[in-house]
Write a protein that holds these residues in place. Structure first.
Motif, PDB file in Angstrom:
ATOM      1  N   ASP A   1      43.266   4.461 -45.605  1.00 30.34           N
ATOM      2  CA  ASP A   1      42.912   3.099 -46.029  1.00 30.34           C
ATOM      3  C   ASP A   1      43.079   2.207 -44.801  1.00 30.34           C
ATOM      4  O   ASP A   1      44.185   2.049 -44.288  1.00 30.34           O
TER       5      ASP A   1
ATOM      6  N   ASN B   1      40.820  -4.281 -45.413  1.00 33.89           N
ATOM      7  CA  ASN B   1      39.491  -4.910 -45.513  1.00 33.89           C
ATOM      8  C   ASN B   1      38.538  -4.095 -46.378  1.00 33.89           C
ATOM      9  O   ASN B   1      37.339  -4.044 -46.114  1.00 33.89           O
ATOM     10  N   ASP B   2      39.092  -3.397 -47.384  1.00 37.19           N
ATOM     11  CA  ASP B   2      38.330  -2.607 -48.358  1.00 37.19           C
ATOM     12  C   ASP B   2      37.674  -1.357 -47.785  1.00 37.19           C
ATOM     13  O   ASP B   2      36.876  -0.721 -48.467  1.00 37.19           O
ATOM     14  N   LEU B   3      37.965  -0.961 -46.543  1.00 34.03           N
ATOM     15  CA  LEU B   3      37.349   0.230 -45.955  1.00 34.03           C
ATOM     16  C   LEU B   3      38.303   1.422 -45.977  1.00 34.03           C
ATOM     17  O   LEU B   3      39.471   1.300 -45.597  1.00 34.03           O
ATOM     18  N   ARG B   4      37.786   2.572 -46.417  1.00 35.45           N
ATOM     19  CA  ARG B   4      38.542   3.824 -46.428  1.00 35.45           C
ATOM     20  C   ARG B   4      37.705   4.923 -45.800  1.00 35.45           C
ATOM     21  O   ARG B   4      36.546   5.098 -46.144  1.00 35.45           O
TER      22      ARG B   4
ATOM     23  N   ARG C   1      33.973   4.398 -47.079  1.00 26.86           N
ATOM     24  CA  ARG C   1      33.621   3.723 -48.326  1.00 26.86           C
ATOM     25  C   ARG C   1      34.165   2.307 -48.307  1.00 26.86           C
ATOM     26  O   ARG C   1      35.286   2.057 -47.896  1.00 26.86           O
ATOM     27  N   ASP C   2      33.333   1.382 -48.753  1.00 27.49           N
ATOM     28  CA  ASP C   2      33.748  -0.005 -48.954  1.00 27.49           C
ATOM     29  C   ASP C   2      34.146  -0.109 -50.417  1.00 27.49           C
ATOM     30  O   ASP C   2      33.293  -0.217 -51.292  1.00 27.49           O
ATOM     31  N   VAL C   3      35.445  -0.027 -50.674  1.00 30.89           N
ATOM     32  CA  VAL C   3      35.924  -0.011 -52.053  1.00 30.89           C
ATOM     33  C   VAL C   3      35.808  -1.373 -52.723  1.00 30.89           C
ATOM     34  O   VAL C   3      35.973  -1.487 -53.928  1.00 30.89           O
ATOM     35  N   GLY C   4      35.483  -2.399 -51.943  1.00 28.22           N
ATOM     36  CA  GLY C   4      35.233  -3.719 -52.505  1.00 28.22           C
ATOM     37  C   GLY C   4      33.808  -3.844 -53.003  1.00 28.22           C
ATOM     38  O   GLY C   4      33.458  -4.775 -53.706  1.00 28.22           O
TER      39      GLY C   4
ATOM     40  N   THR D   1      28.754  -3.734 -49.892  1.00 31.60           N
ATOM     41  CA  THR D   1      27.879  -3.143 -48.882  1.00 31.60           C
ATOM     42  C   THR D   1      26.400  -3.388 -49.124  1.00 31.60           C
ATOM     43  O   THR D   1      25.595  -3.162 -48.245  1.00 31.60           O
TER      44      THR D   1
ATOM     45  N   GLY E   1      28.810   1.985 -52.558  1.00 32.07           N
ATOM     46  CA  GLY E   1      29.995   1.647 -51.784  1.00 32.07           C
ATOM     47  C   GLY E   1      30.117   2.376 -50.469  1.00 32.07           C
ATOM     48  O   GLY E   1      31.024   2.112 -49.699  1.00 32.07           O
TER      49      GLY E   1
END
Length: 182
Positions: A100, A103-106, A148-151, A154, A160
């Motif tokens: 993780d 900023n919502d990126l994993r 992945r942008d979990v927010g 994208t 995501g």
């Protein structure tokens, strides 16, 4: 007019060689560093991309939700950016590591064996594991890297997923402009 065309045939190729001749690289970036500040490649040296990002139009459709990078069995896998290990374990038949980055990126990597426990804070370039001996879907071995942008911001149809190469390389297409005679 033929003089201008002859001159253009000589000068244009030289313009493409100018960065090489001058020792500059376009865009300039240190080895291992990406275009997004703080991001770099998860493998050193910079790997060949075997399969590119091909996101599905809808979350349930088929696609390639990451990139495959040429890697050797046992090769060290590095954190591409600072973050916290959020998962280490087996998913179906592959060892997976997820970081993780905030900023919502994993980022997720497979097949990667790691001894790092959940919650470990990692810095960009730190070894997070090694390419596992698990058979991969690439002949000769590869690392699958997904981001992945979990927010969900994208704009990719709701999947995501983000193209990891956009974080470390200039993936914009080259565009040649038409020649204008002065």
């Amino acid at each position: 007019m033929s003089h201008h065309l002859s001159l253009a045939r000589v000068i244009l190729p030289l313009l493409f060689l100018l960065p090489v001749i001058s020792g500059a690289a376009l865009p300039s970036q240190p080895e291992g560093q990406g275009l997004r500040p703080g991001w770099g490649w998860p493998l050193v040296p910079r790997p060949a991309v075997i399969r590119t990002f091909d996101p599905p139009e809808r979350p349930w459709l088929s696609g390639h939700r990451g990139v495959d990078l040429r890697a050797a069995l046992g090769q060290e896998v590095l954190a591409p950016a600072d973050g916290t290990v959020s998962f280490v374990g087996r998913v179906v038949d592959r060892d997976v590591v997820t970081i993780d980055h905030g900023n919502d990126l994993r980022s997720s990597f497979e097949p990667v064996e790691s001894a790092l426990p959940h919650g470990t804070v990692v810095t960009a370039g730190q070894v997070v594991g090694r390419l596992a001996a698990t058979p991969t879907h690439c002949p000769g071995g590869c690392l699958h890297w997904g981001v992945r942008d979990v927010g969900g911001g994208t704009g990719d149809g709701g999947t995501g997923y983000v193209d990891p190469l956009r974080l470390v390389a200039d993936t914009r297409p080259s565009v040649l402009l038409p020649w204008r005679d002065p």
